[in-house]
Design an enzyme around this catalytic site. Structure first.
Site, PDB file in Angstrom:
ATOM      1  N   GLY A   1      -2.673   2.025  -4.898  1.00 37.99           N
ATOM      2  CA  GLY A   1      -1.477   1.575  -4.300  1.00 37.99           C
ATOM      3  C   GLY A   1      -1.430   0.270  -4.947  1.00 37.99           C
TER       4      GLY A   1
ATOM      5  CE  LYS B   1       8.137  -4.264   7.676  1.00 40.46           C
ATOM      6  NZ  LYS B   1       7.783  -5.266   6.770  1.00 40.46           N
TER       7      LYS B   1
END
Length: 662
Positions: free
Chosen positions: A325, A443
């Protein structure tokens, strides 16, 4: 290592007795062309030497050939072959054949002077030894003529080349009218190359500099027309199409302000990568790059001393989950340069794994690399990897991260993020890994979406293991990463390339941002600082307004927001906040040796309760529970999935007593 674009020679260097030996792999055509140029130079010098010897007699006899004594002509003719050989050898010794005529300069002039003087001395001695009769003034006239002719032959080439370049620029309508910001060393070097190169289709029409002592003066014949604040006015006056920012030594804040002024003109904006060009004297047009949104961050970039903190990865077996990623692959790149004993890249997506494998093998052929396909949700697969390789350091970057997708598939967020973290942490503990670092997110603070809540649970898992394990567990919490897969920057780029509109969810939405290298530097430094149970946080400065980010990206593309590209507001998505937080409260915030990195000192968690609730949550997720959000709230009471949670409350949410060990 830096390679200039367009270079056609590969040069190998060996160190032998302190001498650099270069072996060129030039083609046959290039070699023939080089020999041809050398032959022309030698032929021109032979003419200069011969004319200088004959011309010295001609000048001595008041420019009358008939007055030259036959004895003198015979002496000059007899010694000329000797003088030609000696002078050509001297020219070679003084590097006159190693210089580029198009860049002839003061240094070239010094070499010519020394070579001509040596030739005159050798000629005087030689003719005396051979008994050649010559006028006494010949000794003075010969070197003067040879100097004039040699200098003229070399500098005329440069002058003719510059004249041809100037003529070509006047004749070619496609020459890019360019402004250079900065009249210092970098700007001077860049301007000199643009003027002298016949391969650069730019015409510099003016420079700007905030040094008022320079304004109004000329640099290489180009006016320093004003200051940075006058860039928009000067760009319009001179019909500038491209602006090059050549001031790599300024601070990040000043640089951002200058780039914003430049981008507001609608011109194409280019910049130099950094200060090292001035130090090495290597400023080249090929080093220019387009201004990226990273250059316009609302803060100074984070500078970390990686050499000091990377000793802990050297000669270690390292596992990176999610290694294909955006963050995981950058972790692998930075680890690869610090000599790990073995680097294990694990990813469930084979395309990403294949891509990072090829990149690492190309740039680090010496690296002991193992690229594996597998899911962190597969406990047997993870246990096999740990049992086989016994990784000492684990960087856990594998996760589902896209908020809207996870809102539609909340059980998958739990299966991958929570279960995956639990399995990897359990294996790290069982097989006695030295450290495990979790990649978390802002978050996770007072989450309003299932992705953020799942990452908060991952942090709790890390904290619970850290309380009893010999493995040092830590988490790294940061904001949005510029340029990562699925982030807003690539989305805006695609929308701008398609002609718009650029979509922003809300005019007031703000986010913290950092670059991918910054994020990974933080992860690696926190691995060095980790002692167990910490949540590391980066001081990211002021958050960025997404609407302003969109406008800047449109301007960087040479377009105007609202005129060339429209901006549309689509409304907040499910689970999305107007702004993110890195901390619930500033209480218990601890500084580290790096002034931009802090540790959020969290209260101890009830390990048994965390384990019980996590196991139950995972079971319900695999049972495809329709009430998974309510169950998540048992572990993360501050999780507010309601629509009115888009704007966080101002009061700090307390950690429930059931989760705290008193």
């Amino acid at each position: 290592m830096y390679r200039q674009a367009g270079m056609r020679q590969n040069i190998c260097r060996e160190q032998k007795g302190g001498t650099d030996i270069f072996m060129s792999t030039e083609t046959k055509e290039e070699r023939n062309a080089r020999y041809g140029r050398l032959a022309v130079r030698i032929f021109v010098d032979i003419l200069c030497i011969a004319v200088s010897m004959g011309g010295a007699l001609w000048v001595r006899m008041d420019f009358r050939f008939e007055a030259i004594d036959a004895v003198f002509i015979e002496s000059v003719a007899r010694y000329m072959p000797v003088n030609l050989c000696c002078t050509l050898v001297l020219f070679q010794l003084f590097h006159l054949y190693n210089s580029l005529w198009q860049f002839a300069s003061v240094n070239e002039l010094k070499n010519i002077t020394a070579a001509v003087a040596a030739s005159a001395i050798v000629q005087y001695i030689g003719m005396h030894l051979l008994g050649c009769s010559i006028p006494r003034s010949f000794v003075v006239l010969y070197p003067l003529l040879l100097f004039v002719l040699t200098v003229g032959s070399r500098f005329s080439y440069r002058f003719l080349l510059e004249a041809r370049t100037a003529l070509a620029e006047r004749q070619e309508d496609h020459a890019v009218l360019t402004m250079i910001v900065g009249a210092g060393d970098a700007g001077h070097m860049l301007l000199s190359e643009i003027i002298s190169s016949q391969h650069v289709s730019r015409k510099v029409v003016c420079l700007v500099d905030d040094d008022l002592t320079k304004v109004g003066k000329y640099l290489n014949g180009i006016p320093i027309a004003g200051t940075v604040a006058q860039i928009p006015m000067l760009a319009e006056r001179h019909h500038v199409r491209e602006i090059i920012v050549a001031i790599p030594s300024v601070s990040g804040t000043q640089r951002k302000q200058i780039l914003e002024i430049c981008s507001s003109t609608g011109c194409n904006v280019m910049t130099l990568p950094g200060l090292y060009q001035i130090i090495n004297g290597e400023v080249r047009v090929s080093m220019l790059r387009k201004v990226e949104i990273e250059d316009l961050l609302e803060r100074e970039p984070v500078q970390l001393r990686m050499d000091k903190i990377m000793d802990y990865v050297s000669d270690k077996v390292i596992l990176v989950t999610g290694g294909g990623g955006s963050i995981g692959s950058e972790i692998c790149r930075q680890l690869a340069v610090h000599n790990p004993k073995k680097l294990i890249v694990l990813d469930v997506y084979e395309n990403n794994a294949y891509e990072i494998r090829g990149e690492l093998m190309k740039h680090h052929p010496e690296l002991d690399l193992e690229v594996l396909i597998g899911s962190v949700r597969n406990q047997k697969r993870i246990d096999t990897i740990f049992e086989t390789y016994h990784p000492e350091l684990v960087f856990h970057a594998a996760a589902h991260k896209h908020v809207p997708l996870m809102e539609d598939s909340p059980n998958e967020a739990i299966k991958n993020n929570v279960l995956g973290t639990w399995i990897v942490a359990q294996a790290a503990d069982r097989y006695h890994a030295k450290k495990m670092v979790l990649i978390s997110t802002d978050k996770a603070v007072r989450p309003t979406n299932i992705m953020g809540a799942s990452k908060r649970i991952c942090e709790l898992i890390i904290q619970s293991f850290a309380q009893t394990s010999r493995t040092e567990f830590a988490a790294v919490r940061f904001g949005n990463v510029l340029g990562s897969n699925g982030s807003v920057v690539p989305l805006f780029k695609k929308q701008i390339e398609a002609g718009g509109p650029v979509t922003v969810t809300h005019p007031d939405i703000i986010r913290y941002f950092m670059t991918i290298p910054e994020a990974v530097n933080l992860v690696l430094q926190c691995g060095a600082l980790a002692q167990g149970g910490e949540i590391f946080i980066l001081d990211m400065g002021e958050p960025v307004k997404i609407l302003d980010l969109a406008k800047k990206m449109i301007r960087l593309s040479g377009l105007e927001p609202g005129r060339d590209i429209q901006i549309e507001f689509t409304g907040l998505r499910p689970g999305e906040k107007l702004y993110e937080e890195l901390l619930i409260s500033l209480d218990h915030l601890k500084e580290t040796e790096n002034q931009q990195i802090f540790v959020a000192q969290q209260p101890a968690v009830d390990e048994a309760r965390v384990q019980e609730l996590v196991h139950r949550l995972i079971q319900d997720a695999f049972a495809e529970s329709s009430d998974i959000r309510a169950e998540v709230q048992q572990l993360v009471p501050e999780y507010m999935p309601q629509a009115d949670a888009a704007v966080p409350q101002t009061d700090a949410a307390a950690v429930p007593e059931a989760m705290v060990t008193v």
